[in-house]
Design a protein around this motif. Structure first.
Motif, PDB file in Angstrom:
ATOM      1  N   ILE A 810      35.421  22.261  29.340  1.00  0.00           N
ATOM      2  CA  ILE A 810      35.347  23.438  30.176  1.00  0.00           C
ATOM      3  C   ILE A 810      35.933  22.903  31.466  1.00  0.00           C
ATOM      4  O   ILE A 810      35.402  22.428  32.283  1.00  0.00           O
ATOM      5  CB  ILE A 810      34.191  24.265  29.538  1.00  0.00           C
ATOM      6  CG1 ILE A 810      33.697  24.353  28.513  1.00  0.00           C
ATOM      7  CG2 ILE A 810      34.264  25.393  30.867  1.00  0.00           C
ATOM      8  CD1 ILE A 810      32.212  24.887  28.780  1.00  0.00           C
ATOM      9  N   PRO A 811      37.444  23.903  31.636  1.00  0.00           N
ATOM     10  CA  PRO A 811      38.154  23.810  32.651  1.00  0.00           C
ATOM     11  C   PRO A 811      37.349  23.978  33.576  1.00  0.00           C
ATOM     12  O   PRO A 811      37.143  24.911  33.933  1.00  0.00           O
ATOM     13  CB  PRO A 811      39.657  24.197  33.237  1.00  0.00           C
ATOM     14  CG  PRO A 811      39.964  24.237  31.470  1.00  0.00           C
ATOM     15  CD  PRO A 811      38.397  24.312  30.618  1.00  0.00           C
ATOM     16  N   TRP A 812      37.143  23.894  35.456  1.00  0.00           N
ATOM     17  CA  TRP A 812      36.406  24.641  35.979  1.00  0.00           C
ATOM     18  C   TRP A 812      36.704  24.004  37.609  1.00  0.00           C
ATOM     19  O   TRP A 812      37.229  22.542  37.494  1.00  0.00           O
ATOM     20  CB  TRP A 812      34.830  24.114  36.274  1.00  0.00           C
ATOM     21  CG  TRP A 812      34.546  22.935  35.976  1.00  0.00           C
ATOM     22  CD1 TRP A 812      34.088  22.126  34.779  1.00  0.00           C
ATOM     23  CD2 TRP A 812      34.152  21.165  37.010  1.00  0.00           C
ATOM     24  NE1 TRP A 812      33.915  20.166  35.362  1.00  0.00           N
ATOM     25  CE2 TRP A 812      33.813  20.607  36.622  1.00  0.00           C
ATOM     26  CE3 TRP A 812      33.805  21.816  38.933  1.00  0.00           C
ATOM     27  CZ2 TRP A 812      33.699  19.559  36.986  1.00  0.00           C
ATOM     28  CZ3 TRP A 812      33.865  21.006  39.332  1.00  0.00           C
ATOM     29  CH2 TRP A 812      33.624  19.314  39.236  1.00  0.00           C
ATOM     30  N   THR A 813      36.746  24.123  38.640  1.00  0.00           N
ATOM     31  CA  THR A 813      36.943  23.828  39.877  1.00  0.00           C
ATOM     32  C   THR A 813      36.301  24.255  40.715  1.00  0.00           C
ATOM     33  O   THR A 813      35.663  25.524  40.893  1.00  0.00           O
ATOM     34  CB  THR A 813      38.529  24.204  40.196  1.00  0.00           C
ATOM     35  OG1 THR A 813      38.617  25.942  40.056  1.00  0.00           O
ATOM     36  CG2 THR A 813      39.333  24.113  39.739  1.00  0.00           C
ATOM     37  N   LEU A 814      35.253  23.651  41.534  1.00  0.00           N
ATOM     38  CA  LEU A 814      34.875  24.197  42.677  1.00  0.00           C
ATOM     39  C   LEU A 814      35.236  23.425  44.084  1.00  0.00           C
ATOM     40  O   LEU A 814      35.710  22.351  44.392  1.00  0.00           O
ATOM     41  CB  LEU A 814      33.819  23.222  42.770  1.00  0.00           C
ATOM     42  CG  LEU A 814      32.136  23.708  43.900  1.00  0.00           C
ATOM     43  CD1 LEU A 814      31.646  24.499  43.952  1.00  0.00           C
ATOM     44  CD2 LEU A 814      31.019  22.586  43.175  1.00  0.00           C
ATOM     45  N   ARG A 815      35.079  24.116  45.442  1.00  0.00           N
ATOM     46  CA  ARG A 815      35.742  24.242  46.075  1.00  0.00           C
ATOM     47  C   ARG A 815      34.728  24.353  47.792  1.00  0.00           C
ATOM     48  O   ARG A 815      33.537  25.249  47.308  1.00  0.00           O
ATOM     49  CB  ARG A 815      36.909  24.756  46.890  1.00  0.00           C
ATOM     50  CG  ARG A 815      37.904  24.473  46.226  1.00  0.00           C
ATOM     51  CD  ARG A 815      39.079  25.967  46.419  1.00  0.00           C
ATOM     52  NE  ARG A 815      38.569  26.948  45.779  1.00  0.00           N
ATOM     53  CZ  ARG A 815      38.530  27.263  44.196  1.00  0.00           C
ATOM     54  NH1 ARG A 815      39.205  25.925  43.712  1.00  0.00           N
ATOM     55  NH2 ARG A 815      38.466  28.200  44.075  1.00  0.00           N
ATOM     56  N   SER A 835      26.644  26.324  58.298  1.00  0.00           N
ATOM     57  CA  SER A 835      27.009  26.887  57.598  1.00  0.00           C
ATOM     58  C   SER A 835      27.516  26.325  56.262  1.00  0.00           C
ATOM     59  O   SER A 835      28.237  25.078  56.313  1.00  0.00           O
ATOM     60  CB  SER A 835      28.189  28.382  57.792  1.00  0.00           C
ATOM     61  OG  SER A 835      28.812  28.056  58.135  1.00  0.00           O
ATOM     62  N   LEU A 836      27.514  26.731  55.256  1.00  0.00           N
ATOM     63  CA  LEU A 836      27.937  26.122  53.654  1.00  0.00           C
ATOM     64  C   LEU A 836      28.791  27.514  53.110  1.00  0.00           C
ATOM     65  O   LEU A 836      28.276  28.515  52.911  1.00  0.00           O
ATOM     66  CB  LEU A 836      26.612  25.586  53.014  1.00  0.00           C
ATOM     67  CG  LEU A 836      27.367  25.059  52.085  1.00  0.00           C
ATOM     68  CD1 LEU A 836      28.258  23.874  51.942  1.00  0.00           C
ATOM     69  CD2 LEU A 836      26.165  24.602  51.203  1.00  0.00           C
ATOM     70  N   MET A 837      29.906  27.100  52.904  1.00  0.00           N
ATOM     71  CA  MET A 837      30.574  28.193  52.268  1.00  0.00           C
ATOM     72  C   MET A 837      31.180  27.421  50.817  1.00  0.00           C
ATOM     73  O   MET A 837      31.651  26.144  50.710  1.00  0.00           O
ATOM     74  CB  MET A 837      31.535  28.536  52.553  1.00  0.00           C
ATOM     75  CG  MET A 837      31.835  29.039  53.925  1.00  0.00           C
ATOM     76  SD  MET A 837      33.161  29.815  54.824  1.00  0.00           S
ATOM     77  CE  MET A 837      33.313  28.534  55.562  1.00  0.00           C
ATOM     78  N   PHE A 838      31.354  28.104  49.740  1.00  0.00           N
ATOM     79  CA  PHE A 838      31.472  27.651  49.054  1.00  0.00           C
ATOM     80  C   PHE A 838      32.329  28.766  47.522  1.00  0.00           C
ATOM     81  O   PHE A 838      32.057  30.228  47.950  1.00  0.00           O
ATOM     82  CB  PHE A 838      30.031  26.873  47.935  1.00  0.00           C
ATOM     83  CG  PHE A 838      29.440  28.151  47.547  1.00  0.00           C
ATOM     84  CD1 PHE A 838      29.471  28.825  46.641  1.00  0.00           C
ATOM     85  CD2 PHE A 838      28.505  27.642  48.892  1.00  0.00           C
ATOM     86  CE1 PHE A 838      28.370  29.787  46.686  1.00  0.00           C
ATOM     87  CE2 PHE A 838      27.182  28.575  48.345  1.00  0.00           C
ATOM     88  CZ  PHE A 838      26.906  29.844  47.064  1.00  0.00           C
ATOM     89  N   SER A 839      33.264  28.384  46.884  1.00  0.00           N
ATOM     90  CA  SER A 839      33.851  28.957  46.051  1.00  0.00           C
ATOM     91  C   SER A 839      34.091  27.943  44.330  1.00  0.00           C
ATOM     92  O   SER A 839      33.987  27.222  44.705  1.00  0.00           O
ATOM     93  CB  SER A 839      35.013  29.750  45.968  1.00  0.00           C
ATOM     94  OG  SER A 839      36.639  28.724  46.868  1.00  0.00           O
ATOM     95  N   GLY A 840      34.358  28.841  43.577  1.00  0.00           N
ATOM     96  CA  GLY A 840      34.496  28.298  42.212  1.00  0.00           C
ATOM     97  C   GLY A 840      35.242  28.794  40.985  1.00  0.00           C
ATOM     98  O   GLY A 840      34.944  30.548  40.999  1.00  0.00           O
ATOM     99  N   ASP A 841      35.467  28.224  40.118  1.00  0.00           N
ATOM    100  CA  ASP A 841      36.280  29.331  38.647  1.00  0.00           C
ATOM    101  C   ASP A 841      35.213  28.440  37.594  1.00  0.00           C
ATOM    102  O   ASP A 841      35.806  27.307  37.335  1.00  0.00           O
ATOM    103  CB  ASP A 841      37.836  29.521  38.381  1.00  0.00           C
ATOM    104  CG  ASP A 841      38.183  30.034  40.284  1.00  0.00           C
ATOM    105  OD1 ASP A 841      37.779  31.134  40.225  1.00  0.00           O
ATOM    106  OD2 ASP A 841      38.609  29.607  41.030  1.00  0.00           O
ATOM    107  N   ILE A 842      35.257  28.417  36.271  1.00  0.00           N
ATOM    108  CA  ILE A 842      35.192  28.661  35.698  1.00  0.00           C
ATOM    109  C   ILE A 842      35.806  29.084  34.124  1.00  0.00           C
ATOM    110  O   ILE A 842      35.783  30.241  33.965  1.00  0.00           O
ATOM    111  CB  ILE A 842      33.424  28.281  35.139  1.00  0.00           C
ATOM    112  CG1 ILE A 842      33.075  27.483  36.360  1.00  0.00           C
ATOM    113  CG2 ILE A 842      33.361  27.580  34.044  1.00  0.00           C
ATOM    114  CD1 ILE A 842      31.693  27.192  35.929  1.00  0.00           C
ATOM    115  N   GLN A 843      36.398  27.978  33.485  1.00  0.00           N
ATOM    116  CA  GLN A 843      37.657  28.422  32.380  1.00  0.00           C
ATOM    117  C   GLN A 843      35.712  28.985  30.957  1.00  0.00           C
ATOM    118  O   GLN A 843      35.830  27.564  30.106  1.00  0.00           O
ATOM    119  CB  GLN A 843      38.799  28.029  31.915  1.00  0.00           C
ATOM    120  CG  GLN A 843      39.385  29.229  31.208  1.00  0.00           C
ATOM    121  CD  GLN A 843      40.594  28.502  30.995  1.00  0.00           C
ATOM    122  OE1 GLN A 843      41.054  27.585  31.777  1.00  0.00           O
ATOM    123  NE2 GLN A 843      41.252  28.585  29.548  1.00  0.00           N
TER     124      GLN A 843
END
Length: 918
Positions: A810-815, A835-843
């Motif tokens: 499962i491809p994924w990205t996390l920033r 502060s803590l910021m995060f974003s991500g995508d999961i296919q």
């Protein structure tokens, strides 16, 4: 068109023994002789009187010994001017045909048979099929596939004429009328495909269809959707005109249909209406959004005019244009205007406001002109535009607190010395304070560096030969205004203008082989067109500042020098009989000491007296008449200071995991670790400045980036938390007092499968950047799904076949971005921000993807702006869902529509928009 019969040499002649009949043979020969005896050819006409010609006019045609009869020119003309026109050639082009198994011509049936990989070429027409039969008697061509016992019906016909390609099950083509009947055809028309049971080809440019399907699906045997066309007319490359048509989804009819339809098929861009989105907003009623018209002006320029309308009276207008000229320039410009109404007229919460935004981006191709360049990046308008805009495209930019613009033109004149100049207009706008700073314009010019004492040949050596100077000029017209006065004549009332001339003179040389020394002096002259006069008003008991218009100037100069070197250190951990993982650590240190001297220019300072009520002078205040100038004021105090700085870099050589590697692997431990401070010799107290420390590194193959910094003050504080002229260590404290510190870290993680994917930025992120926002999705992205239907399937790697088994990869990205700031300048000892910021995508699968962006304020204990995104690839369709669960912009947006541009208006969109906070 007709096909010529093949030569008799291709005809198969079968011989068989015949019984002779002598009597009949003799009778036939006698009859032949009798006929030849009585037959005669056309009579030779009587010769006319020949035309006399001179010897010069005689042309020898042949040297044959047999003389030919003379023919008069008059009688030759009578034959040429015969009233019966010569018959047109049977074929206009050469006919080429081929077949793998056999090519057979039947004289009895007047047919040509081609079998297996049959092919016929005639002019721009080409037919390939498993079997082709050419009927010369009926002037028809019949093409069909052949049947294989294993693969079934194969080698279906393909009719190609020009750029039009038809793939039917079979076809009949008339070579004279050029008409054809095509059965079960599949024809590509623009981005879609037409599947028809019966197609009548009227000529090269018109087709009539019956019971056809129009779809953009890739699986033409079982399309997931299609538009059924009962009757249709196709003009290839131009249009499709239909009768009754309605939408089918997996062969299930839907009530979505039209009594007639028109599908443009032009290969060039064309103008047309843009279909709006329908919906309802909480406090503005029903709306039409993104309704307008697209103007395809030419191949280099287009224009889209869009509008929104709400039933409570609110409306919006947008104009977007893109222009490009290859090898010259490209750009886009857009203007947006919205008139927002809240509540109803007469109610206490009724409000009305107008917001606007102007964006322009222009870039010049480097090949256009190497010596001149024009560029523009403009983003200006109402400070509240991105916060209050009702259009979903601005979702990812509403957190912007700064708008900036720059338009510049620069040119270079080659030569010795080189001359450069540039004209720039800039704009900076704080959306929180609504303060706007502009320069209209800024002019900069320079004359290239000159070495008056350098030798004409060879390199420059020594103190004298390295002496160089140049000339710089900078002129500014600076304006500071607010939103309320923007683009009004009042904004120019307080404009400030001036010029600054600078002539730097410098040289550099080496001492003791390892030390580099540089010396610099600079002459500075400032011209201004407005100064001030300040005095104390005894009547009103206040200080009065007056503007004085007119030319004035001041001149300053300074001197500086520095000496520095580079020190290399190596820590070797290798020993005999041992092979440690860390073999060496390399330390590079660059210490530098500088000295600066700035004279005092107190001649440019004046003073005024403050007189008390009883007439006594209480104080004398000094000021400079250049205080409000563009380039500041000359220094009043003499300064003589020394600067000390040390820059460090650490690298390590470690044993490579690859056993075949012959050299150790180099990794960076610290990109930089810098320390700097200064000492003011001319100061009477607090001569040491705080020590500033900064550093940064990258870890895990540059996926984790860390930057840190701190300020260390050597002086102590008194009871009122003010700095005093006493070292902190002498006051019972440590050597340095930590006054501030900061740490930022950004970590980008992804699976190996995601790394292999094509790294193409999301169009929503491009919209964020154009709006002045971040180049990532940490603050969310645009929700304007209707205008971002991109066929990303074309970007995928087509070499990898999908597996029917479960896909566990499962491809994924996390920033992740982390930031903390510490403040202790006045003993507050607090974390100012955390502060803590995060974003991500999961296919989740090839068709499902989930994304999110959020953050958490660790100081105030609360989540920041959060956006959840869901996307489903439905082959020819795309479904998007975006949800902002909380905050003042809490809303959701659902969209489903066709990817293809030709049918992108076939969509459904539902939004729940937030109440606008004015």
């Amino acid at each position: 068109m007709a096909f010529q019969k093949p030569s008799h040499t291709f005809t198969k002649i079968h011989l068989k023994a015949l019984r002779t009949n002598n009597f009949k043979i003799l009778f036939a020969l006698s009859f032949t002789v009798f006929i030849n005896t009585l037959s005669f050819a056309q009579d030779i006409p009587v010769k006319g009187k020949p035309i006399e010609k001179s010897e010069k006019d005689i042309v020898i045609v042949s040297t044959d010994s047999i003389s030919k009869p003379e023919v008069s020119e008059k009688e030759q003309d009578s034959i040429i001017k015969d009233s019966i026109k010569p018959k047109k050639e049977l074929l206009e082009h050469i006919v080429k045909y081929h077949a793998t198994d056999y090519t057979k011509f039947s004289q009895k049936d007047q047919r040509l048979y081609l079998y297996n990989d049959a092919r016929i070429d005639y002019g721009d027409m080409n037919i390939t099929a498993g079997s082709i039969v050419v009927d010369y008697y009926k002037n028809t061509v019949y093409a069909k596939g052949i049947t294989d016992s294993i693969e079934g019906y194969i080698q279906k016909p393909v009719l190609t004429q020009g750029s039009n390609v038809v793939e039917p099950d079979s076809l009949i083509f008339n070579t004279e009328t050029k008409k054809a009947l095509i059965f079960n055809s599949k024809t590509e028309q623009g981005e879609g495909t037409v599947i028809a049971s019966i197609t009548k080809k009227e000529n090269d440019s018109v087709y009539f269809l019956k019971d056809a399907k129009y779809t953009t699906a890739e699986n033409l045997d079982d399309p997931e959707y299609y538009i059924k066309l009962r009757k249709a007319k196709i003009v290839p490359g131009k249009k499709i005109v239909t009768g009754l048509a309605n939408l089918f989804i997996y062969d299930v009819p839907t009530p979505l249909g039209l009594p007639f339809g028109f599908f443009p098929q032009s290969e060039k861009q064309t103008s047309g209406v843009l279909i709006p989105s329908f919906g309802e907003q909480n406090d503005r009623g029903y709306f039409l959004q993104n309704f307008g018209y697209y103007f395809a002006i030419n191949d280099y320029l287009n224009l889209a005019v869009l509008g929104d309308y709400y039933t409570n009276g609110s409306y919006g207008m947008r104009m977007e244009s893109t222009y490009v000229k290859r090898y010259k320039f490209r750009g886009n410009v857009g203007f947006r205007y919205e008139n927002l109404i809240t509540s109803e007229r007469g109610f206490p919460d009724y409000a009305r406001s107008t917001i606007y935004n102007l964006r322009w981006s222009h870039s010049q191709d480097s090949k256009a002109n190497p010596n001149a360049r024009f560029s523009a990046s403009v983003n200006l308008g109402s400070s509240t535009y991105y916060r209050n805009s009702i259009n979903q495209i601005n979702t990812g930019a509403f957190l912007n607190n700064t708008l900036s613009s720059s338009v510049s033109y620069s040119q270079t004149f080659q030569g010795e010395p080189q001359v450069n100049y540039s004209v720039t207009a800039t704009h900076s706008q704080n959306t929180n304070t609504e303060t706007i700073n502009m320069t209209l314009p800024t002019f900069q010019g320079s004359v290239g560096r000159m070495y008056p004492f350098a030798s004409k040949t060879g390199s420059k050596k020594g103190l004298i030969q390295n002496i160089n100077l140049q000339y710089n000029i900078r002129g500014e017209n600076r304006i500071q205004t607010t939103d309320s006065l923007f683009f009004k004549k009042e904004m120019f009332d307080d404009a400030k203008a001036g010029f600054q001339h600078t002539i730097p003179l410098s040289t550099n040389f080496k001492v003791f082989k390892h030390f580099s020394v540089s010396a610099n002096t600079s002459y500075n002259e400032v011209w201004t067109f407005k100064t001030i006069n300040r005095y104390y008003d005894n009547v009103n008991r206040e200080t009065v500042t007056e503007d004085v218009n007119g030319f004035d100037s001041f001149r300053t100069y300074n001197f500086s020098t520095s000496i520095g070197t580079t020190i290399y250190g190596m820590f070797n951990f290798e020993k005999e009989g041992k092979d440690p993982k860390i073999q060496k650590i390399r330390h590079v240190m660059r210490p530098s000491i500088s000295y600066n001297i700035n004279p005092a220019f107190d001649q440019y300072y004046d003073s005024y007296e403050v007189i008390s009520a009883d007439g006594l002078t209480t104080s004398e205040v000094e000021y400079s008449r250049f205080e409000q100038g563009v380039f500041g004021t000359p220094s009043k105090n003499f300064s003589s200071s020394m600067g000390i700085s040390v820059a460090n870099n650490f690298e390590a050589k470690v044993k490579d995991k690859d056993s075949t590697a012959t050299e150790p692997k180099k990794i960076i431990l610290l990109n930089n670790l810098n320390f700097s401070t200064s000492y003011n010799f001319a100061g009477d107290s607090l001569q040491w400045s705080p020590v500033r420390m900064s550093g940064g590194t990258q870890l895990f193959k540059n996926k984790l980036s860390i930057n840190f910094g701190a300020t260390l003050d050597p002086y102590a504080l008194d009871s009122n938390n003010n700095r005093i002229d006493k070292f902190n260590i002498d006051n019972g404290g440590s050597l340095f007092r930590l006054t501030s510190a900061n740490l930022t870290a950004s970590w980008s993680l992804s699976s190996k499968q995601a790394d292999k994917k094509d790294d193409k930025r999301d169009p929503g992120i491009d919209e964020n950047v154009r709006s002045g926002g971040r180049d990532d999705d940490l603050f969310g992205v645009s929700q304007d799904f209707a205008n971002q239907q991109l066929n990303r399937d074309k970007d995928k790697d087509g070499d990898e076949e999908p597996s029917e088994l479960y896909n566990f990869k499962i491809p994924w990205t996390l920033r992740v971005a982390y930031a903390v700031n510490y403040s202790n300048s006045r003993r507050q000892n607090e974390i100012s921000s955390h502060s803590l910021m995060f974003s991500g995508d999961i296919q989740l699968s090839d068709k499902w993807s989930v994304g999110a962006s959020s953050g958490y304020d660790l100081k105030n204990a609360g989540f920041t702006y959060t956006q959840l995104r869901f996307e489903r690839d439905l082959l020819s369709w795309r479904m998007n869902f975006s949800w902002i669960p909380f905050s003042t912009r809490a809303s959701w947006n659902f969209f489903i529509g066709i990817k293809s541009n030709i049918l992108k208006d076939l969509k459904y969109e539902k939004r729940s928009q937030p109440d606008i906070q004015l």
